[in-house]
Motif scaffolding. Sequence first.
Motif, PDB file in Angstrom:
ATOM      1  N   LEU A  97     -41.894 -51.889  14.057  1.00  0.00           N
ATOM      2  CA  LEU A  97     -41.859 -50.019  14.398  1.00  0.00           C
ATOM      3  C   LEU A  97     -42.854 -49.926  13.252  1.00  0.00           C
ATOM      4  N   LYS A  98     -42.411 -50.172  11.669  1.00  0.00           N
ATOM      5  CA  LYS A  98     -43.510 -49.771  10.880  1.00  0.00           C
ATOM      6  C   LYS A  98     -44.451 -50.674  11.295  1.00  0.00           C
ATOM      7  N   ALA A  99     -44.503 -51.918  11.489  1.00  0.00           N
ATOM      8  CA  ALA A  99     -45.778 -52.517  11.104  1.00  0.00           C
ATOM      9  C   ALA A  99     -46.666 -52.140  12.551  1.00  0.00           C
ATOM     10  N   ARG A 100     -45.760 -51.638  13.841  1.00  0.00           N
ATOM     11  CA  ARG A 100     -46.387 -51.305  14.828  1.00  0.00           C
ATOM     12  C   ARG A 100     -46.894 -49.794  14.757  1.00  0.00           C
ATOM     13  N   HIS A 101     -46.498 -49.030  13.143  1.00  0.00           N
ATOM     14  CA  HIS A 101     -46.798 -47.357  13.804  1.00  0.00           C
ATOM     15  C   HIS A 101     -47.040 -47.703  11.793  1.00  0.00           C
ATOM     16  N   PRO A 102     -47.760 -47.984  11.107  1.00  0.00           N
ATOM     17  CA  PRO A 102     -48.024 -47.908   9.420  1.00  0.00           C
ATOM     18  C   PRO A 102     -47.682 -46.222   9.048  1.00  0.00           C
ATOM     19  N   ASP A 103     -48.065 -44.898  10.339  1.00  0.00           N
ATOM     20  CA  ASP A 103     -47.950 -44.057   9.032  1.00  0.00           C
ATOM     21  C   ASP A 103     -46.649 -43.612   9.793  1.00  0.00           C
ATOM     22  N   TRP A 104     -45.828 -44.674  10.059  1.00  0.00           N
ATOM     23  CA  TRP A 104     -44.769 -43.872  10.052  1.00  0.00           C
ATOM     24  C   TRP A 104     -43.656 -44.141   8.817  1.00  0.00           C
ATOM     25  N   VAL A 105     -42.462 -43.836   8.813  1.00  0.00           N
ATOM     26  CA  VAL A 105     -41.491 -43.680   7.360  1.00  0.00           C
ATOM     27  C   VAL A 105     -40.138 -45.009   7.768  1.00  0.00           C
ATOM     28  N   ALA A 106     -40.734 -45.574   6.976  1.00  0.00           N
ATOM     29  CA  ALA A 106     -39.183 -46.746   7.162  1.00  0.00           C
ATOM     30  C   ALA A 106     -38.319 -46.580   6.408  1.00  0.00           C
ATOM     31  N   LEU A 107     -36.779 -46.252   6.219  1.00  0.00           N
ATOM     32  CA  LEU A 107     -35.721 -46.366   4.797  1.00  0.00           C
ATOM     33  C   LEU A 107     -34.872 -47.355   5.938  1.00  0.00           C
ATOM     34  N   LYS A 108     -34.173 -47.439   4.511  1.00  0.00           N
ATOM     35  CA  LYS A 108     -32.872 -48.573   4.820  1.00  0.00           C
ATOM     36  C   LYS A 108     -31.932 -48.190   3.754  1.00  0.00           C
ATOM     37  N   ASP A 109     -30.601 -48.576   3.642  1.00  0.00           N
ATOM     38  CA  ASP A 109     -29.720 -48.708   2.722  1.00  0.00           C
ATOM     39  C   ASP A 109     -30.027 -49.250   2.106  1.00  0.00           C
ATOM     40  N   GLY A 110     -29.384 -48.723   0.713  1.00  0.00           N
ATOM     41  CA  GLY A 110     -29.283 -50.342  -0.618  1.00  0.00           C
ATOM     42  C   GLY A 110     -31.120 -49.908  -1.196  1.00  0.00           C
ATOM     43  N   PRO A 111     -31.199 -51.152  -2.078  1.00  0.00           N
ATOM     44  CA  PRO A 111     -32.233 -51.018  -3.365  1.00  0.00           C
ATOM     45  C   PRO A 111     -33.641 -51.087  -2.521  1.00  0.00           C
ATOM     46  N   PRO A 112     -34.215 -50.312  -2.668  1.00  0.00           N
ATOM     47  CA  PRO A 112     -36.261 -50.940  -2.314  1.00  0.00           C
ATOM     48  C   PRO A 112     -36.367 -52.399  -1.679  1.00  0.00           C
ATOM     49  N   ALA A 113     -36.853 -51.865  -0.627  1.00  0.00           N
ATOM     50  CA  ALA A 113     -37.492 -53.145  -0.527  1.00  0.00           C
ATOM     51  C   ALA A 113     -38.669 -53.683   0.227  1.00  0.00           C
ATOM     52  N   PRO A 114     -39.236 -54.527   0.410  1.00  0.00           N
ATOM     53  CA  PRO A 114     -40.829 -54.956   0.718  1.00  0.00           C
ATOM     54  C   PRO A 114     -41.050 -54.009   2.186  1.00  0.00           C
ATOM     55  N   GLY A 115     -41.805 -53.379   2.746  1.00  0.00           N
ATOM     56  CA  GLY A 115     -41.854 -53.149   3.639  1.00  0.00           C
ATOM     57  C   GLY A 115     -41.290 -51.832   4.120  1.00  0.00           C
ATOM     58  N   PHE A 116     -40.167 -51.388   2.780  1.00  0.00           N
ATOM     59  CA  PHE A 116     -39.933 -49.772   3.496  1.00  0.00           C
ATOM     60  C   PHE A 116     -40.660 -49.206   2.304  1.00  0.00           C
TER      61      PHE A 116
END
Length: 225
Positions: free
Chosen positions: A53-72
């Motif tokens: 979803l982030k790749a399709r919409h680069p202006d979206w903000v992706a977040l996840k649990d845990g430490p920082p990760a590529p793409g988020f």
Amino acid sequence: MDARFLGIPELVEVPSLAVVVDVMRAFTVAAWAFAQGAERIVLAESLDEALVLKARHPDWVALKDGPPAPGFDAVNSPGLLRSIDLGGRTVVQKTTAGTVGALAVKEASLVLCAGFVVAEATARLLRTRECDSVTFVVTGEDGHADEDLACAQYIARRATEAGADAAEYLRRAGGSRAATELAEGVRQGVHPDDVALCLELDRFPFAMVATLEDSLMVLRPYAVP
């Protein structure tokens, strides 16, 4: 009001109305995202879907649990998120328990996502709907996370007793395993203020409603009269 409190594995049928509770930290983070200006939050099924979803919409903000990760762009921490300007943005959120719980009841007629920070607004919405039966999804630890159960029980009580005292419920949440792990740095992607922020009662005046939009589960703030 008939309230049932179930863990995600116990959801054997689609409830008519579900309140999905994740105090530490998914739905505290979601509330903060809206406070920081986010327009909507897409609840992702997996990390891979979030990245797609982030790749399709680069202006979206992706977040996840845990430490920082590529793409988020961010991690699932209210203390870290509160400094980010999300004005008008779409957030994609994938967490271990909260987003899983919401997606497990996506076919329900009404899905609310909650934590202590939106407890009164959530309870008020339940009161205005005059609900006969509500299923509270206790997302953490397969339904045994005391911070989520305490919050769910408090919202259920407050839906029928507007003056219900939160002190004991907040005490339980503050003594939970999740609170201890966050405070002691056992989990990654944590800000020192995260536990305190998760225990701020009624910080925000809105409830949060999740609905299916074009096959995606989308969370939005909902102003309760």
